[in-house]
Design a protein around this motif. Structure first.
Motif, PDB file in Angstrom:
ATOM      1  N   THR A  35       0.779  -1.312   0.026  1.00 33.15           N
ATOM      2  CA  THR A  35       0.034   0.055  -0.096  1.00 33.15           C
ATOM      3  C   THR A  35       0.855   1.196   0.120  1.00 33.15           C
ATOM      4  O   THR A  35       0.323   2.261  -0.583  1.00 33.15           O
ATOM      5  N   ASP A  36       2.268   1.215   0.608  1.00 33.47           N
ATOM      6  CA  ASP A  36       2.868   2.270   0.379  1.00 33.47           C
ATOM      7  C   ASP A  36       3.331   2.508  -0.835  1.00 33.47           C
ATOM      8  O   ASP A  36       4.079   3.727  -1.039  1.00 33.47           O
ATOM      9  N   ARG A  37       3.138   1.891  -1.882  1.00 33.49           N
ATOM     10  CA  ARG A  37       3.659   2.038  -3.289  1.00 33.49           C
ATOM     11  C   ARG A  37       2.400   2.292  -4.153  1.00 33.49           C
ATOM     12  O   ARG A  37       2.610   2.169  -5.406  1.00 33.49           O
ATOM     13  N   GLY A  38       1.181   2.395  -3.505  1.00 33.17           N
ATOM     14  CA  GLY A  38       0.076   2.648  -4.224  1.00 33.17           C
ATOM     15  C   GLY A  38      -0.799   1.499  -4.807  1.00 33.17           C
ATOM     16  O   GLY A  38      -1.864   1.419  -5.199  1.00 33.17           O
ATOM     17  N   VAL A  39      -0.411   0.440  -4.264  1.00 30.62           N
ATOM     18  CA  VAL A  39      -1.127  -0.876  -4.356  1.00 30.62           C
ATOM     19  C   VAL A  39      -2.434  -1.041  -3.633  1.00 30.62           C
ATOM     20  O   VAL A  39      -2.223  -0.799  -2.353  1.00 30.62           O
ATOM     21  N   PRO A  40      -3.571  -1.408  -3.840  1.00 35.42           N
ATOM     22  CA  PRO A  40      -4.620  -1.655  -2.994  1.00 35.42           C
ATOM     23  C   PRO A  40      -4.223  -2.394  -1.797  1.00 35.42           C
ATOM     24  O   PRO A  40      -3.729  -3.246  -2.012  1.00 35.42           O
ATOM     25  N   ALA A  41      -5.039  -2.398  -0.701  1.00 37.31           N
ATOM     26  CA  ALA A  41      -4.934  -3.329   0.196  1.00 37.31           C
ATOM     27  C   ALA A  41      -5.747  -4.731  -0.112  1.00 37.31           C
ATOM     28  O   ALA A  41      -6.817  -4.609  -0.543  1.00 37.31           O
ATOM     29  N   PHE A  42      -5.102  -5.774   0.257  1.00 37.22           N
ATOM     30  CA  PHE A  42      -5.754  -7.082  -0.133  1.00 37.22           C
ATOM     31  C   PHE A  42      -5.755  -7.898   1.419  1.00 37.22           C
ATOM     32  O   PHE A  42      -4.873  -7.863   2.107  1.00 37.22           O
ATOM     33  N   GLU A  43      -6.957  -8.583   1.539  1.00 37.64           N
ATOM     34  CA  GLU A  43      -7.121  -9.484   2.573  1.00 37.64           C
ATOM     35  C   GLU A  43      -7.095 -10.956   1.849  1.00 37.64           C
ATOM     36  O   GLU A  43      -8.018 -11.440   1.418  1.00 37.64           O
ATOM     37  N   LEU A  44      -5.792 -11.455   1.868  1.00 34.05           N
ATOM     38  CA  LEU A  44      -5.889 -13.131   1.255  1.00 34.05           C
ATOM     39  C   LEU A  44      -5.957 -14.006   2.251  1.00 34.05           C
ATOM     40  O   LEU A  44      -5.330 -14.085   3.615  1.00 34.05           O
ATOM     41  N   ARG A  45      -7.056 -14.778   2.268  1.00 34.64           N
ATOM     42  CA  ARG A  45      -7.330 -15.766   3.168  1.00 34.64           C
ATOM     43  C   ARG A  45      -6.910 -17.197   2.539  1.00 34.64           C
ATOM     44  O   ARG A  45      -7.549 -17.420   1.624  1.00 34.64           O
ATOM     45  N   ARG A  46      -6.677 -18.015   3.502  1.00 32.23           N
ATOM     46  CA  ARG A  46      -6.475 -19.568   3.138  1.00 32.23           C
ATOM     47  C   ARG A  46      -7.539 -20.114   3.744  1.00 32.23           C
ATOM     48  O   ARG A  46      -7.902 -20.567   4.879  1.00 32.23           O
ATOM     49  N   VAL A  47      -8.025 -20.779   2.606  1.00 29.02           N
ATOM     50  CA  VAL A  47      -9.842 -21.061   3.123  1.00 29.02           C
ATOM     51  C   VAL A  47      -9.631 -22.856   2.708  1.00 29.02           C
ATOM     52  O   VAL A  47      -9.361 -23.068   1.664  1.00 29.02           O
ATOM     53  N   ALA A  48     -10.127 -23.387   3.658  1.00 30.85           N
ATOM     54  CA  ALA A  48     -10.307 -24.940   3.673  1.00 30.85           C
ATOM     55  C   ALA A  48     -11.461 -25.493   4.162  1.00 30.85           C
ATOM     56  O   ALA A  48     -12.275 -24.853   4.637  1.00 30.85           O
ATOM     57  N   VAL A  49     -11.737 -26.813   4.042  1.00 30.29           N
ATOM     58  CA  VAL A  49     -12.796 -27.618   4.590  1.00 30.29           C
ATOM     59  C   VAL A  49     -12.987 -27.252   5.812  1.00 30.29           C
ATOM     60  O   VAL A  49     -13.838 -27.108   6.806  1.00 30.29           O
ATOM     61  N   GLY A  50     -11.721 -27.341   6.605  1.00 32.88           N
ATOM     62  CA  GLY A  50     -11.537 -27.547   8.149  1.00 32.88           C
ATOM     63  C   GLY A  50     -10.458 -26.944   8.727  1.00 32.88           C
ATOM     64  O   GLY A  50      -9.593 -26.223   7.774  1.00 32.88           O
ATOM     65  N   PRO A  51     -10.361 -26.767   9.874  1.00 33.97           N
ATOM     66  CA  PRO A  51      -9.017 -26.051  10.343  1.00 33.97           C
ATOM     67  C   PRO A  51      -7.904 -26.675  10.457  1.00 33.97           C
ATOM     68  O   PRO A  51      -6.600 -26.110  10.745  1.00 33.97           O
ATOM     69  N   GLU A  52      -7.857 -27.961   9.885  1.00 34.03           N
ATOM     70  CA  GLU A  52      -6.409 -28.657  10.076  1.00 34.03           C
ATOM     71  C   GLU A  52      -5.473 -28.352   9.102  1.00 34.03           C
ATOM     72  O   GLU A  52      -5.816 -27.893   7.872  1.00 34.03           O
ATOM     73  N   PRO A  53      -3.848 -28.460   9.425  1.00 38.13           N
ATOM     74  CA  PRO A  53      -3.057 -28.005   8.588  1.00 38.13           C
ATOM     75  C   PRO A  53      -3.307 -28.816   7.262  1.00 38.13           C
ATOM     76  O   PRO A  53      -3.602 -29.955   7.226  1.00 38.13           O
ATOM     77  N   VAL A  54      -3.096 -28.382   5.819  1.00 33.72           N
ATOM     78  CA  VAL A  54      -3.070 -28.796   4.514  1.00 33.72           C
ATOM     79  C   VAL A  54      -1.597 -29.485   4.270  1.00 33.72           C
ATOM     80  O   VAL A  54      -0.756 -28.672   4.025  1.00 33.72           O
ATOM     81  N   PRO A  55      -1.543 -30.872   4.072  1.00 32.04           N
ATOM     82  CA  PRO A  55      -0.218 -31.133   3.750  1.00 32.04           C
ATOM     83  C   PRO A  55       0.113 -30.968   2.201  1.00 32.04           C
ATOM     84  O   PRO A  55      -0.733 -30.697   1.237  1.00 32.04           O
ATOM     85  N   MET A  56       1.226 -30.585   2.165  1.00 31.27           N
ATOM     86  CA  MET A  56       1.845 -30.323   0.461  1.00 31.27           C
ATOM     87  C   MET A  56       3.282 -31.191   0.688  1.00 31.27           C
ATOM     88  O   MET A  56       3.598 -31.614   1.555  1.00 31.27           O
ATOM     89  N   ARG A  57       3.644 -31.386  -0.559  1.00 31.63           N
ATOM     90  CA  ARG A  57       4.907 -32.045  -0.874  1.00 31.63           C
ATOM     91  C   ARG A  57       6.201 -31.532  -0.330  1.00 31.63           C
ATOM     92  O   ARG A  57       6.079 -30.340   0.074  1.00 31.63           O
ATOM     93  N   GLY A  58       6.982 -32.145   0.025  1.00 28.00           N
ATOM     94  CA  GLY A  58       8.363 -31.864   0.776  1.00 28.00           C
ATOM     95  C   GLY A  58       8.287 -31.431   1.989  1.00 28.00           C
ATOM     96  O   GLY A  58       8.949 -30.796   2.803  1.00 28.00           O
ATOM     97  N   GLY A  59       7.146 -32.032   2.828  1.00 28.43           N
ATOM     98  CA  GLY A  59       7.158 -31.818   4.204  1.00 28.43           C
ATOM     99  C   GLY A  59       6.474 -30.569   4.626  1.00 28.43           C
ATOM    100  O   GLY A  59       6.544 -30.329   5.685  1.00 28.43           O
ATOM    101  N   LEU A  60       5.840 -29.923   3.839  1.00 26.61           N
ATOM    102  CA  LEU A  60       5.129 -28.712   3.925  1.00 26.61           C
ATOM    103  C   LEU A  60       3.818 -28.811   4.138  1.00 26.61           C
ATOM    104  O   LEU A  60       3.198 -29.834   4.027  1.00 26.61           O
ATOM    105  N   ALA A  61       3.509 -27.746   5.259  1.00 24.60           N
ATOM    106  CA  ALA A  61       1.894 -27.700   5.331  1.00 24.60           C
ATOM    107  C   ALA A  61       1.233 -26.250   5.332  1.00 24.60           C
ATOM    108  O   ALA A  61       1.942 -25.315   5.719  1.00 24.60           O
ATOM    109  N   LEU A  62       0.115 -25.995   5.010  1.00 26.28           N
ATOM    110  CA  LEU A  62      -0.388 -24.852   4.947  1.00 26.28           C
ATOM    111  C   LEU A  62      -1.498 -24.582   5.984  1.00 26.28           C
ATOM    112  O   LEU A  62      -2.299 -25.568   6.004  1.00 26.28           O
ATOM    113  N   ALA A  63      -1.217 -23.580   6.702  1.00 27.77           N
ATOM    114  CA  ALA A  63      -2.227 -23.421   7.953  1.00 27.77           C
ATOM    115  C   ALA A  63      -3.407 -22.677   7.599  1.00 27.77           C
ATOM    116  O   ALA A  63      -3.491 -21.359   7.320  1.00 27.77           O
ATOM    117  N   PRO A  64      -4.748 -23.387   7.485  1.00 33.00           N
ATOM    118  CA  PRO A  64      -5.840 -22.258   6.830  1.00 33.00           C
ATOM    119  C   PRO A  64      -6.348 -21.400   8.010  1.00 33.00           C
ATOM    120  O   PRO A  64      -5.877 -21.619   9.113  1.00 33.00           O
TER     121      PRO A  64
END
Length: 334
Positions: A35-64
């Motif tokens: 926003t300090d460079r003129g870009v609008p504010a975004f609210e990015l949300r990680r949306v899943a079926v439930g609150p559990e971490p979502v597994p990804m390859r390489g041992g990574l997980a995404l927290a909804p």
């Protein structure tokens, strides 16, 4: 005191098997505060079926941080590609996508994410694409999908799909450009150290047997640089071909092989991009914008804006100008 505009709400759909690269692209485009460079504010949300971490390859997980109940609030829904593109998505997620599309929400799938939209039945009788190496399988598994062979991204019925990997960046930046203007997209692209848009199709990246490397690549790069520096001049394919000592037919063939698009379409794309910047940054009259962009006349510029952007130059300026152009008020084309 002026209250800041509310943040634009963006949903990243998370379910097992999504690609970490696509998650990173989406997060980089919409998750960083610029926003300090003129870009609008975004609210990015990680949306899943439930609150559990979502597994990804390489041992990574995404927290909804939101469940599907939040999805109706999103203005844009993004579906990452999959490490295994035939991974079935949870039925509650597919049902939520169907409801979102029925509401008119824009939905965009990166790379193999097209398979998820197809599972939901959203791509039936619609144009779509995916990574070139997966196109035949998408066509075979979902025969009602009209699979495009070459584009970097396409839209049909407010549903966007993109080609493989880096084309997801192209699609994300295009969506920013469509929603917030070329200058905002360019600011995001600069922070990512990438081009704000690429011309061409994914045909230029498909593996083909070749007898030798194209020795004209440097020459073509030089002529493209020359064209970009002289967009306001009446450039023709014949004139550009003459600069590199080729016949127009040979030049067009080599140019298309190197860029995935024709010289004429490449010129129009870059002239539109220059016109967009002038419309956003200046209050130059329309005929002058057309001249500096190389369109020659306001009528020609208006025709290209209508065919490529589905809007007029004046409407584009009213939507995306950094400040209201002096003396032009809120005029719109009639």
């Amino acid at each position: 005191m002026t209250r800041p505009a509310p943040a634009h709400r963006i949903a990243l759909l998370a379910f097992p098997g999504i690609r970490a690269f696509d998650v990173s692209v989406i997060t980089e485009v919409w998750g960083a505060d610029r926003t300090d460079r003129g870009v609008p504010a975004f609210e990015l949300r990680r949306v899943a079926v439930g609150p559990e971490p979502v597994p990804m390859r390489g041992g990574l997980a995404l927290a909804p941080d939101r469940t599907l109940a939040w999805l109706p609030r999103a203005e844009l829904i993004l579906v990452p590609g999959l490490d295994d593109h035939v991974t079935p998505a949870p039925e509650p997620l597919l049902a939520a996508l169907r409801r979102a599309h029925a509401r008119g929400t824009t939905i965009a799938a990166l790379c193999g994410g097209a398979f998820t939209l197809a599972q939901a039945g959203l791509l039936d009788d619609r144009r779509a694409l995916t990574h070139w190496a997966l196109a035949d399988e998408l066509r075979a598994r979902h025969p009602r999908v009209r699979v495009e062979p070459n584009a970097l991204f396409v839209e049909d019925g407010n549903l966007w799909t993109s080609a493989g990997t880096a084309a997801g960046i192209d699609l994300c930046l295009h969506l920013v450009r469509a929603m917030h203007g070329a200058e905002v997209a360019a600011t995001v692209a600069r922070s990512m150290v990438t081009a704000p848009f690429r011309t061409g199709t994914q045909a230029q990246f498909i593996e083909h047997p070749t007898r030798h490397t194209d020795r004209d690549a440097d020459t073509l790069a030089e002529v493209r640089a020359y064209a970009l520096a002289h967009l306001d001049e009446p450039l023709t394919v014949s004139a550009l071909a003459a600069r590199v000592g080729m016949s127009p037919r040979s030049f067009a063939r080599h140019f298309t092989a190197a860029t995935g698009t024709t010289p004429l379409r490449w010129l129009v794309d870059h002239r539109i991009a220059k016109a967009q910047k002038l419309l956003e940054r200046t209050d130059l009259p329309m005929p002058e914008v057309a001249r500096r962009s190389g369109f020659g006349s306001e009528i020609t510029m208006r025709q290209h804006f209508a065919s490529r952007l589905s809007t007029s130059p004046r409407a584009y300026r009213n939507s995306f100008a950094e400040q209201p152009p002096s003396g032009q008020g809120c005029m719109v084309d009639t």
